[in-house]
Design a protein around this motif. Sequence first.
Motif, PDB file in Angstrom:
ATOM      1  N   THR A 191       3.692  -6.131  14.561  1.00 41.48           N
ATOM      2  CA  THR A 191       3.208  -5.302  15.671  1.00 41.48           C
ATOM      3  C   THR A 191       2.839  -3.894  15.241  1.00 41.48           C
ATOM      4  OG1 THR A 191       4.589  -6.579  17.179  1.00 41.48           O
ATOM      5  CG2 THR A 191       3.772  -4.474  17.988  1.00 41.48           C
ATOM      6  N   ILE A 192       3.628  -3.307  14.357  1.00 39.91           N
ATOM      7  CA  ILE A 192       3.373  -1.927  13.924  1.00 39.91           C
ATOM      8  C   ILE A 192       1.940  -1.767  13.433  1.00 39.91           C
ATOM      9  CG2 ILE A 192       3.964  -0.184  12.183  1.00 39.91           C
ATOM     10  CD1 ILE A 192       6.819  -1.202  12.276  1.00 39.91           C
ATOM     11  N   VAL A 193       1.475  -2.745  12.670  1.00 38.08           N
ATOM     12  CA  VAL A 193       0.122  -2.679  12.122  1.00 38.08           C
ATOM     13  C   VAL A 193      -0.900  -3.149  13.153  1.00 38.08           C
ATOM     14  CG1 VAL A 193      -1.419  -3.535  10.315  1.00 38.08           C
ATOM     15  CG2 VAL A 193       0.961  -2.966   9.776  1.00 38.08           C
ATOM     16  N   ALA A 194      -0.594  -4.238  13.829  1.00 37.36           N
ATOM     17  CA  ALA A 194      -1.544  -4.808  14.792  1.00 37.36           C
ATOM     18  C   ALA A 194      -1.937  -3.812  15.870  1.00 37.36           C
ATOM     19  CB  ALA A 194      -0.939  -6.056  15.422  1.00 37.36           C
ATOM     20  N   ASP A 195      -0.993  -2.968  16.268  1.00 32.52           N
ATOM     21  CA  ASP A 195      -1.258  -2.005  17.342  1.00 32.52           C
ATOM     22  C   ASP A 195      -1.889  -0.706  16.838  1.00 32.52           C
ATOM     23  OD1 ASP A 195      -0.177  -3.809  19.080  1.00 32.52           O
ATOM     24  OD2 ASP A 195       1.728  -2.745  19.360  1.00 32.52           O
ATOM     25  N   ALA A 196      -1.921  -0.515  15.513  1.00 33.66           N
ATOM     26  CA  ALA A 196      -2.339   0.775  14.979  1.00 33.66           C
ATOM     27  C   ALA A 196      -3.838   0.884  14.726  1.00 33.66           C
ATOM     28  CB  ALA A 196      -1.579   1.074  13.690  1.00 33.66           C
ATOM     29  N   LEU A 197      -4.430  -0.191  14.168  1.00 35.84           N
ATOM     30  CA  LEU A 197      -5.839  -0.095  13.777  1.00 35.84           C
ATOM     31  C   LEU A 197      -6.365  -1.468  13.401  1.00 35.84           C
ATOM     32  CD1 LEU A 197      -6.236   1.212  10.108  1.00 35.84           C
ATOM     33  CD2 LEU A 197      -4.098   0.298  11.015  1.00 35.84           C
ATOM     34  N   PRO A 198      -7.697  -1.656  13.408  1.00 36.91           N
ATOM     35  CA  PRO A 198      -8.272  -2.906  12.914  1.00 36.91           C
ATOM     36  C   PRO A 198      -8.106  -2.978  11.391  1.00 36.91           C
ATOM     37  CG  PRO A 198      -9.812  -1.712  14.322  1.00 36.91           C
ATOM     38  CD  PRO A 198      -8.721  -0.766  13.989  1.00 36.91           C
ATOM     39  N   VAL A 199      -7.671  -4.124  10.900  1.00 36.61           N
ATOM     40  CA  VAL A 199      -7.457  -4.274   9.462  1.00 36.61           C
ATOM     41  C   VAL A 199      -8.143  -5.539   8.958  1.00 36.61           C
ATOM     42  CG1 VAL A 199      -5.231  -3.073   9.491  1.00 36.61           C
ATOM     43  CG2 VAL A 199      -5.290  -5.571   9.780  1.00 36.61           C
ATOM     44  N   ARG A 200      -8.288  -5.586   7.647  1.00 36.11           N
ATOM     45  CA  ARG A 200      -8.721  -6.789   6.954  1.00 36.11           C
ATOM     46  C   ARG A 200      -7.656  -7.107   5.910  1.00 36.11           C
ATOM     47  NH1 ARG A 200     -11.893  -6.372   2.831  1.00 36.11           N
ATOM     48  NH2 ARG A 200     -12.937  -4.532   3.676  1.00 36.11           N
ATOM     49  N   LEU A 201      -7.270  -8.375   5.821  1.00 37.69           N
ATOM     50  CA  LEU A 201      -6.253  -8.788   4.866  1.00 37.69           C
ATOM     51  C   LEU A 201      -6.898  -9.226   3.553  1.00 37.69           C
ATOM     52  CD1 LEU A 201      -3.910 -10.897   7.193  1.00 37.69           C
ATOM     53  CD2 LEU A 201      -3.710  -8.477   6.585  1.00 37.69           C
ATOM     54  N   LEU A 202      -6.173  -9.024   2.453  1.00 40.82           N
ATOM     55  CA  LEU A 202      -6.633  -9.449   1.142  1.00 40.82           C
ATOM     56  C   LEU A 202      -5.879 -10.700   0.710  1.00 40.82           C
ATOM     57  CD1 LEU A 202      -6.769  -6.024  -0.759  1.00 40.82           C
ATOM     58  CD2 LEU A 202      -8.565  -7.121   0.625  1.00 40.82           C
ATOM     59  N   ASP A 203      -6.576 -11.582   0.010  1.00 32.12           N
ATOM     60  CA  ASP A 203      -5.928 -12.770  -0.543  1.00 32.12           C
ATOM     61  C   ASP A 203      -4.874 -12.364  -1.566  1.00 32.12           C
ATOM     62  OD1 ASP A 203      -7.155 -15.259   0.503  1.00 32.12           O
ATOM     63  OD2 ASP A 203      -9.003 -14.375  -0.279  1.00 32.12           O
ATOM     64  N   VAL A 204      -3.752 -13.079  -1.553  1.00 30.09           N
ATOM     65  CA  VAL A 204      -2.729 -12.920  -2.582  1.00 30.09           C
ATOM     66  C   VAL A 204      -2.932 -14.058  -3.578  1.00 30.09           C
ATOM     67  CG1 VAL A 204      -0.262 -12.848  -3.088  1.00 30.09           C
ATOM     68  CG2 VAL A 204      -1.132 -11.863  -0.947  1.00 30.09           C
TER      69      VAL A 204
END
Length: 300
Positions: A191-204
């Motif tokens: 939630t901390i990230v989801a509510d803060a800003l639009p993001v893109r995830l990187l493959d691990v």
Amino acid sequence: MISRRALLVAVPVVGIGAAVGYSLQNDDPITVRLASGENGGGYATFASALESVTTDSLRVVPVDSAGSQENLRLLATGDVEVALAQGDTVRAWVESTGADVVALGRVYDNYVQVAVRADSDIRSIDRLRGRAISLGPPGSGGAVALADILTAVGLGPGSYVDRALRLSDGAIALADSTVDAVCWCGALPTTIVADALPVRLLDVPAAATAVPEYRARSIRSGTYRGANGVSSLAVRNLLVARTDLPDVAVERLLAAVAGNAGALVPVDATGLQNYEPRSMIDTSGLALHRAALQWYRANG
């Protein structure tokens, strides 16, 4: 939720940890302090949900912290009776300290997440070389594991600048471009990230599975608003205690978790949850509390 500072001046909890020898009876009300995590993170969300479903016979008091490592320290010093921690962190803690730690059960899994801003030109983990990032604060089990994971994919110490921020601060820093990426191990979504800003995830990359306790998993598209699906890793989260936690407290805690599974899973959660006895008993090889073993035999 009790903060770490408030914990130091809190009124002692009656019935648990107030004396060297426990004398609880099966009908005594029980209060346990549960070391969780940063407000808005997965541990704190789980602890708050568990607090909300307990009854007069069992009261759970969440205690906030920096994460797994601090939780295990709080457990060792007797400042809490129960703690949440990643399986890899517990293993390393027991091996290095010989601490008296046993498992009550497995709960949900943490997923390795590497996020950049949605408009970032960073498309792969190797592009983090030379960048300012955050792996999490001291006291977080995820910070140690994330450093190992980055090393496994070719980004050893010195390959990046780690700001070592709490996740809430990391999300703010990502939003204002103070850091280029935030990395953490947490619930889906966090939630901390989801509510803060639009993001893109990187493959691990698959090479990261060389890190003990971590297994290849995927994060599906849309877990974060508009975000892509990626390959990732997952690690078990464990509910742990010392061996001297009274049997009746263990029984009530496990019954509360297994009996309220629906209430413990956030409505937007997409990761693997493990609130049935046959899943809860899978504790990454960490020995079970004697009462937990008996409970699983009776309820499995």
